[in-house]
Write a protein that holds these residues in place. Structure first.
Motif, PDB file in Angstrom:
ATOM      1  N   GLU A  10      29.116  55.692  35.473  1.00 38.19           N
ATOM      2  CA  GLU A  10      28.341  54.380  36.931  1.00 38.19           C
ATOM      3  C   GLU A  10      29.637  53.496  37.598  1.00 38.19           C
ATOM      4  OE1 GLU A  10      24.846  52.488  35.401  1.00 38.19           O
ATOM      5  OE2 GLU A  10      23.841  54.021  35.231  1.00 38.19           O
ATOM      6  N   ARG A  11      30.564  53.184  36.918  1.00 41.99           N
ATOM      7  CA  ARG A  11      31.456  52.162  36.696  1.00 41.99           C
ATOM      8  C   ARG A  11      33.082  53.295  37.391  1.00 41.99           C
ATOM      9  NH1 ARG A  11      30.967  49.605  31.021  1.00 41.99           N
ATOM     10  NH2 ARG A  11      30.028  47.869  31.450  1.00 41.99           N
ATOM     11  N   LEU A  12      32.825  53.901  37.264  1.00 42.77           N
ATOM     12  CA  LEU A  12      33.394  55.238  37.705  1.00 42.77           C
ATOM     13  C   LEU A  12      32.939  55.108  39.023  1.00 42.77           C
ATOM     14  CD1 LEU A  12      34.839  57.464  34.252  1.00 42.77           C
ATOM     15  CD2 LEU A  12      36.052  55.633  35.978  1.00 42.77           C
ATOM     16  N   GLY A  13      31.821  55.987  38.973  1.00 42.47           N
ATOM     17  CA  GLY A  13      31.399  56.413  40.617  1.00 42.47           C
ATOM     18  C   GLY A  13      31.769  54.942  41.629  1.00 42.47           C
ATOM     19  N   ALA A  14      31.338  54.124  40.954  1.00 39.12           N
ATOM     20  CA  ALA A  14      31.419  52.820  41.189  1.00 39.12           C
ATOM     21  C   ALA A  14      32.920  52.943  42.466  1.00 39.12           C
ATOM     22  CB  ALA A  14      30.830  51.236  41.208  1.00 39.12           C
ATOM     23  N   VAL A  15      33.464  52.343  40.802  1.00 38.70           N
ATOM     24  CA  VAL A  15      35.529  52.170  41.473  1.00 38.70           C
ATOM     25  C   VAL A  15      36.094  53.723  42.212  1.00 38.70           C
ATOM     26  CG1 VAL A  15      37.519  52.595  40.818  1.00 38.70           C
ATOM     27  CG2 VAL A  15      35.884  51.502  39.019  1.00 38.70           C
ATOM     28  N   PHE A  16      35.487  54.538  41.994  1.00 37.69           N
ATOM     29  CA  PHE A  16      35.346  55.863  42.656  1.00 37.69           C
ATOM     30  C   PHE A  16      34.725  55.242  44.800  1.00 37.69           C
ATOM     31  CE2 PHE A  16      36.390  58.440  39.642  1.00 37.69           C
ATOM     32  CZ  PHE A  16      37.862  58.929  39.924  1.00 37.69           C
ATOM     33  N   SER A  17      33.832  55.012  44.852  1.00 37.95           N
ATOM     34  CA  SER A  17      33.292  54.706  46.176  1.00 37.95           C
ATOM     35  C   SER A  17      34.649  54.155  46.534  1.00 37.95           C
ATOM     36  CB  SER A  17      31.916  53.889  45.316  1.00 37.95           C
ATOM     37  OG  SER A  17      30.943  55.085  45.657  1.00 37.95           O
ATOM     38  N   ILE A  18      34.523  52.394  45.714  1.00 38.87           N
ATOM     39  CA  ILE A  18      35.620  51.376  47.007  1.00 38.87           C
ATOM     40  C   ILE A  18      36.570  52.092  47.035  1.00 38.87           C
ATOM     41  CG2 ILE A  18      36.316  49.395  46.475  1.00 38.87           C
ATOM     42  CD1 ILE A  18      34.056  49.248  44.102  1.00 38.87           C
ATOM     43  N   ALA A  19      37.179  52.994  45.827  1.00 40.38           N
ATOM     44  CA  ALA A  19      38.589  53.634  46.280  1.00 40.38           C
ATOM     45  C   ALA A  19      38.191  54.109  47.537  1.00 40.38           C
ATOM     46  CB  ALA A  19      38.713  53.935  45.077  1.00 40.38           C
ATOM     47  N   ALA A  20      37.648  55.354  48.063  1.00 37.74           N
ATOM     48  CA  ALA A  20      36.886  56.121  49.234  1.00 37.74           C
ATOM     49  C   ALA A  20      36.888  55.310  50.528  1.00 37.74           C
ATOM     50  CB  ALA A  20      36.126  57.368  48.788  1.00 37.74           C
ATOM     51  N   PHE A  21      36.258  54.124  50.144  1.00 41.74           N
ATOM     52  CA  PHE A  21      36.224  53.543  51.010  1.00 41.74           C
ATOM     53  C   PHE A  21      37.407  52.609  51.886  1.00 41.74           C
ATOM     54  CE2 PHE A  21      34.265  48.958  52.987  1.00 41.74           C
ATOM     55  CZ  PHE A  21      33.572  50.037  53.984  1.00 41.74           C
ATOM     56  N   LEU A  22      38.097  52.108  50.912  1.00 42.59           N
ATOM     57  CA  LEU A  22      39.177  51.170  50.983  1.00 42.59           C
ATOM     58  C   LEU A  22      40.404  52.900  51.652  1.00 42.59           C
ATOM     59  CD1 LEU A  22      39.611  49.464  48.461  1.00 42.59           C
ATOM     60  CD2 LEU A  22      39.483  48.383  50.385  1.00 42.59           C
ATOM     61  N   VAL A  23      40.541  53.893  51.236  1.00 41.14           N
ATOM     62  CA  VAL A  23      41.047  54.705  52.107  1.00 41.14           C
ATOM     63  C   VAL A  23      40.308  54.833  53.600  1.00 41.14           C
ATOM     64  CG1 VAL A  23      41.961  57.049  52.668  1.00 41.14           C
ATOM     65  CG2 VAL A  23      41.875  56.124  50.161  1.00 41.14           C
ATOM     66  N   VAL A  24      39.230  54.857  54.111  1.00 40.73           N
ATOM     67  CA  VAL A  24      38.628  55.265  55.011  1.00 40.73           C
ATOM     68  C   VAL A  24      39.381  54.148  55.934  1.00 40.73           C
ATOM     69  CG1 VAL A  24      36.603  55.365  56.136  1.00 40.73           C
ATOM     70  CG2 VAL A  24      37.162  56.741  54.347  1.00 40.73           C
ATOM     71  N   LEU A  25      38.934  52.854  55.753  1.00 38.78           N
ATOM     72  CA  LEU A  25      39.594  51.416  56.836  1.00 38.78           C
ATOM     73  C   LEU A  25      41.033  52.113  56.558  1.00 38.78           C
ATOM     74  CD1 LEU A  25      37.025  48.550  55.284  1.00 38.78           C
ATOM     75  CD2 LEU A  25      37.006  50.165  56.899  1.00 38.78           C
ATOM     76  N   LEU A  26      41.846  52.148  55.202  1.00 34.61           N
ATOM     77  CA  LEU A  26      43.409  51.909  55.477  1.00 34.61           C
ATOM     78  C   LEU A  26      43.503  52.992  56.377  1.00 34.61           C
ATOM     79  CD1 LEU A  26      46.150  51.212  54.997  1.00 34.61           C
ATOM     80  CD2 LEU A  26      45.756  53.217  53.097  1.00 34.61           C
ATOM     81  N   LEU A  27      43.127  54.446  56.933  1.00 37.38           N
ATOM     82  CA  LEU A  27      43.050  55.910  57.675  1.00 37.38           C
ATOM     83  C   LEU A  27      42.853  55.002  59.338  1.00 37.38           C
ATOM     84  CD1 LEU A  27      41.957  58.563  55.693  1.00 37.38           C
ATOM     85  CD2 LEU A  27      45.025  57.443  57.107  1.00 37.38           C
ATOM     86  N   LEU A  28      41.411  54.057  58.906  1.00 41.92           N
ATOM     87  CA  LEU A  28      41.060  53.475  60.494  1.00 41.92           C
ATOM     88  C   LEU A  28      41.800  52.516  60.941  1.00 41.92           C
ATOM     89  CD1 LEU A  28      39.034  53.393  62.689  1.00 41.92           C
ATOM     90  CD2 LEU A  28      37.668  51.354  61.352  1.00 41.92           C
ATOM     91  N   PHE A  29      42.040  52.110  60.391  1.00 43.50           N
ATOM     92  CA  PHE A  29      43.386  50.878  60.741  1.00 43.50           C
ATOM     93  C   PHE A  29      44.493  50.829  61.021  1.00 43.50           C
ATOM     94  CE2 PHE A  29      40.512  47.639  58.786  1.00 43.50           C
ATOM     95  CZ  PHE A  29      39.594  47.278  59.921  1.00 43.50           C
ATOM     96  N   ARG A  30      45.280  52.446  60.523  1.00 41.38           N
ATOM     97  CA  ARG A  30      46.807  53.115  60.945  1.00 41.38           C
ATOM     98  C   ARG A  30      46.340  53.689  61.978  1.00 41.38           C
ATOM     99  NH1 ARG A  30      48.989  56.259  55.743  1.00 41.38           N
ATOM    100  NH2 ARG A  30      49.472  53.777  55.392  1.00 41.38           N
TER     101      ARG A  30
END
Length: 135
Positions: A10-30
């Motif tokens: 569950e913790r790994l899933g949460a970490v991967f979800s947050i990481a994916a969300f941050l990547v999407v935000l980074l790509l959006l702003f870039r």
């Protein structure tokens, strides 16, 4: 699955979800052209689209909750069902488009609901989508 392994997954899933969300935000702003938001019409259109999307998700959640509650043999609380529905929506965007079905069954079982009830409600939901698409 033992408790330690489950909490680790569950913790790994949460970490991967947050990481994916941050990547999407980074790509959006870039890659997003902020010049598109200079117009009040564009801002209002995006806002209206977000409101409509949230409203459609709320209606879909309510429909699924009503199906489950009407088919369940025992009373089922609404809030856990709403949580299940909203959490598994992320699974629709994973490759293969089946993770939300698996997640729905797993999370519902944790709430004490039977797999057959959840699978039946998914079947009803899919049948409605097919019937609506046929119109």
């Amino acid at each position: 699955m033992n408790t330690t392994l489950r909490s680790t997954v569950e913790r790994l899933g949460a970490v991967f979800s947050i990481a994916a969300f941050l990547v999407v935000l980074l790509l959006l702003f870039r890659n997003f052209d902020l010049g598109l938001l200079r117009s009040w019409t564009a801002i209002a259109t995006i806002g209206a689209a977000c409101i409509m999307y949230c409203a459609s998700a709320a209606v879909a959640a309510l429909a699924w909750i009503l199906i489950v509650r009407s088919c369940a043999l025992e009373p089922v609380r609404r809030l856990p069902l709403l949580r299940i529905f909203l959490v598994v929506q992320v699974g629709k965007y994973l490759p293969g488009n089946f993770a939300h079905f698996v997640g729905q069954v797993i999370l519902a079982k944790r709430q004490g609901l039977s797999s057959s009830l959840i699978i039946f409600t998914m079947f009803v939901e899919m049948a409605w989508f097919v019937a609506i698409a046929a119109l």
